[in-house]
Write an enzyme that holds these catalytic residues in place. Sequence first.
Site, PDB file in Angstrom:
ATOM      1  N   PRO A  59     -42.050 -33.308 -60.133  1.00  0.00           N
ATOM      2  CA  PRO A  59     -41.217 -33.764 -61.149  1.00  0.00           C
ATOM      3  C   PRO A  59     -41.106 -33.068 -62.434  1.00  0.00           C
ATOM      4  CG  PRO A  59     -42.432 -35.611 -59.902  1.00  0.00           C
ATOM      5  CD  PRO A  59     -42.830 -34.460 -59.597  1.00  0.00           C
ATOM      6  N   CYS A  60     -39.980 -32.698 -62.867  1.00  0.00           N
ATOM      7  CA  CYS A  60     -39.815 -31.886 -63.831  1.00  0.00           C
ATOM      8  C   CYS A  60     -39.101 -32.481 -65.211  1.00  0.00           C
ATOM      9  CB  CYS A  60     -38.924 -30.697 -63.571  1.00  0.00           C
ATOM     10  SG  CYS A  60     -36.997 -31.181 -63.059  1.00  0.00           S
TER      11      CYS A  60
END
Length: 435
Positions: free
Chosen positions: A108-109
Amino acid sequence: MKIISLFSGAGGMDLGFIEAGFDVVWANDFDLDACTTYKTNIQDHITHGDITKISSKKIIYDIFEGDFSKFVKAEILKQNNNITLEDLSDNDIEYEKAKIDVIIGGFPCQGFSVANTKRSIEDKRNFLYKEMLRIINDFKPKYFVAENVKGILSLHKGKVFELIQEDFKEIGYKNLKAKLLNSADYGVPQQRERVIIIGNKINKPITFPKQSHIHHDKYEGKGKKHITAKDVLEELYHIDTVERNTDKRIKLKTKDIHNHIAYTNVESKFWGRKHKVDQAEICDYLKEWRNKKGISTKKVDEHFGYAHTAGHWFRKDNKSGSIPKPSDWCELKKLLGFCDKYDKQVTEFVEKEIKFEQSLRIANWDRPSDTITASTPEIHPNKHRRLSVRECARIQTFPDDFIFKGSLSSQHRQVGNAVPPVLATQIAKEIKKNL
């Protein structure tokens, strides 16, 4: 060649590696709709759940379908014929028997994105990469591939990325490289810049795919020009979309087209609150009045006919709370008996101009599309609707027979979060050469 896939989403990266000849033996994602999409199109070896709560021994148990003899040390099995997974420690397990060649994942960014001006080294989402690190350390694949937004390179002036690289080197992946790739340069009709991190422990050179497509302005007759949005969307231009949240499909020549559904809101204005609102202050205020009345959040939910919604109005962690809509505010006022102190702030709305560029952009037509995001997509060139899920999926290079599941917003999120399969295939082929 076997792969474990983490943070798999709908399976864009997995699809690319499968196309290159790899075999995904275990996958995981937290999004239930994405897992349903994955199972529908790829295989049902994906596990839905929070990776922080899934142990490596559970992963190898799944890979060998519960056959302890294939991955538990022989002396442990001799000591206990009725052994269970809970009885085993990591030292009892021979992870190398799984023979995992590559572990892939786009952790996840949101915390890293340059679009998130409040990104911080303390953001818990920034550290989900450590779950990937944990599983890589246990299974010790020959390669790992991680994908993320380019903001990861600049977070805290590059210090976060330095820490990430050091972490991977400490577990044996000293041979590590990262490169910012623009998908348009590799045959994807989209300007999408992402950091690809590749590491191996087999002392082979790390190579990235060679650029195959060139920007129109720089084209000098060699290679191929960037693929434009028009190249992949033109045949759908005059075809009406179908109703949202249905499985209806359209017939295009000899094939069925799925997920040609779209938002029709293309206005440049929206209704927003007239006055500045302090969300935390209002949450505390409502919590105080609920306590005075002696009513539980469950009772409030039952009164409104909601499920786990009213609790957000009284959040202890009021930074993540929410403010009731005007109609709920009025009803809540009757229920709790609070005063008029915040009525104007909560209930008075005015028409405002949309300031977010993403909400107003018209889809590029004669050049690669702008980045397909996980939120509301661009306006279609005909200006009557937004791009459909299928159009976004084509820009992301998903095949037309790849069917997305879930609500319209969920499908757009799955498409926008994915790694373009065409780019993933080229990365996979480079790794395959060395394996």
